[in-house]
Design an enzyme around this catalytic site. Structure first.
Site, mmCIF file in Angstrom:
data_model
loop_
_atom_site.group_PDB
_atom_site.id
_atom_site.type_symbol
_atom_site.label_atom_id
_atom_site.label_comp_id
_atom_site.label_asym_id
_atom_site.label_seq_id
_atom_site.Cartn_x
_atom_site.Cartn_y
_atom_site.Cartn_z
ATOM 1 N N HIS A 411 0.771 -1.304 0.084
ATOM 2 C CA HIS A 411 -0.169 -0.008 0.168
ATOM 3 C C HIS A 411 0.816 1.215 0.042
ATOM 4 O O HIS A 411 0.424 2.275 -0.288
ATOM 5 C CB HIS A 411 -0.975 0.245 1.230
ATOM 6 C CG HIS A 411 -2.386 0.569 0.860
ATOM 7 N ND1 HIS A 411 -2.381 1.465 -0.126
ATOM 8 C CD2 HIS A 411 -3.550 0.363 1.425
ATOM 9 C CE1 HIS A 411 -3.610 1.741 0.058
ATOM 10 N NE2 HIS A 411 -4.358 1.326 0.972
ATOM 11 N N ASP A 415 -2.185 1.987 -4.747
ATOM 12 C CA ASP A 415 -3.453 2.578 -4.385
ATOM 13 C C ASP A 415 -4.615 1.729 -4.823
ATOM 14 O O ASP A 415 -4.476 0.633 -5.315
ATOM 15 C CB ASP A 415 -3.944 3.912 -4.975
ATOM 16 C CG ASP A 415 -2.899 4.898 -4.401
ATOM 17 O OD1 ASP A 415 -2.246 4.991 -3.427
ATOM 18 O OD2 ASP A 415 -2.560 5.971 -5.171
#
Length: 438
Positions: A411, A415
């Site tokens: 992450h 995204d």
């Protein structure tokens, strides 16, 4: 007589030490020149150390699992002639392998590569003998004439493995009473018999297994270290999406019927093709991340890592330039890499450099999974099992083959929107297989 000090040579760029995963000699052994004395592991490659001289082993550096610095003495050998010591770069064949253990193929390749069970003992591997089937008389086994009227008839010889016979004996079951559709009684047949005759069968609890102590060394230790580091540094998130693979499976079956000399196609080559095309549209997933320098590299080509379960643990072999290969070429390369791993001939280059990884457990893949990203990569996809489901299609209920893909991402780099968009792009290829072949 003289002492010859064999020092651990430089066996890889940037390697400071290597782990002892197996000794092939012991103190007091007389060895020949070029005889293998030890297996040393660095990263995910195992290097065979061979003695450059003949003589008697008088010292060895450490035990299995110990780390030995490059340039330090690995073994001391008593030879004829003047004393001398082997330098870090002297007389060592740089033969890299995966070790001696046999390798299980991915479940997607189960038909091509039969599974061999391997037992590891102190860095060596041996195949466990398979139980042979025996034809015995249940009347003889119980010590009295059989009065059964089952499939085999009274006094008939029943074909069953020693394990099935032992279990039946413990449960007090007459094997001639157990019905089976095959040519021998299996554990599943015993289970069915017990299910319908549970009230009449007295079972004894199985004896507990003995505790085992297993030293975590070699590849198993590397896997443990890598997984701990990945979970510590990477902020994972996982997205699961379901796909209709009915048309893809029909296409695969049709191509296999007329494959000629080509290898049999599994689902994996098609999925790799879909992933390669999807990554071209979403390059942020085909990337590596140097989190110390804070630099992301988006790669123009796809070096596809294929996670493979082996007797020693999980390994990732790399298919180079996956985006440029046809499904037939991918199938051949998967088979070649699996064979290289199975025979211990995979090279360091074949075990590194992946920019994206696919992991498949085939029929055992479960409904969903949460694969762990292999740094410095930023994404990995796991293939789950195919299931037949009743689904609405144009107002009608049909039986369709459905499959989940589980995508895990870093992450810090990827995204959620990008991950979801990538998964929808895959749908266009997976559910329309003609696009994969064009």
């Amino acid at each position: 007589m003289a002492r010859y000090e064999f020092k651990l040579p430089d066996i890889g760029e940037g390697i400071a030490e290597a782990e002892i995963v197996a000794w092939h000699v012991k103190v007091g052994d007389t060895i020949a020149e070029d005889q293998q004395i030890a297996d040393m592991m660095t990263d995910k490659a195992t290097v065979e150390m061979e003695s450059p001289v003949a003589g008697k082993v008088i010292e060895l550096a450490g035990e299995v699992g110990d780390q030995v610095p490059i340039g330090s003495v690995l073994a001391v050998i008593e030879t004829e002639g003047a004393d001398r010591a082997a330098g870090p770069a002297e007389d060592s064949k740089d033969e890299r392998s995966l070790g001696d253990g046999a390798v299980e193929p991915t479940p997607e390749q189960a038909e091509e590569f039969p599974v061999t069970k391997v037992i590891e003992e102190a860095g060596t591997a041996r195949s466990e003998p398979v139980e042979e089937l025996s034809s015995i008389s249940t009347a003889e086994e119980k010590g009295s004439p059989s009065t059964g009227s089952g499939r085999m008839g009274g006094g008939a010889h029943v074909l069953a493995s020693p394990a099935v016979r032992a279990r039946a004996r413990d449960l007090g079951v007459d094997l001639s009473q157990v019905k089976t559709a095959s040519d021998r009684v299996r554990h599943s047949d015993l289970d069915a018999y017990l299910l319908y005759n549970g009230g009449t069968v007295s079972s004894r609890p199985a004896a507990p297994r003995k505790d085992e102590t297993i030293k975590v060394v070699g590849l198993r230790r590397k896997i443990a270290e890598n997984m701990a580091e990945a979970n510590r540094r990477i902020q994972h998130f996982t997205l699961v999406e379901e796909y209709d693979v009915s048309a893809l499976e029909e296409t695969r079956a049709m191509m296999n019927q007329d494959r000629g000399s080509n290898p049999k196609l599994t689902l994996l080559p098609f999925l790799i093709t879909a992933l390669a095309r999807g990554l071209a549209e979403w390059p942020m997933l085909n990337a590596t991340f140097d989190d110390e320098a804070m630099v992301i590299t988006r790669h123009g080509s796809v070096q596809m890592g294929v996670a493979t379960q082996t007797a020693n643990g999980l390994m990732v072999a790399t298919i180079r330039e996956a985006q440029s290969r046809s499904v037939w070429e991918l199938a051949s390369e998967i088979a070649r890499l699996s064979e290289a791993a199975r025979t211990g001939k995979a090279t360091r280059d074949e075990l590194g450099g992946a920019t994206f990884t696919i992991s498949s457990l085939g029929p055992m893949g479960g409904v969903a999974s949460t694969p762990v990203v292999n740094p410095p990569q930023v994404a990995i996809v796991a293939v789950n099992k195919i299931e037949e489901k009743l689904v609405p299609v144009d107002g009608e209920i049909e039986v369709r083959k459905r499959m989940n893909l589980s995508l895990s991402c870093d992450h810090r780099v990827v995204d959620g929107w990008d991950a979801a968009s990538f998964m929808q792009t895959l749908r266009g290829f997976i559910e329309n297989p003609l696009r994969l072949l064009s």
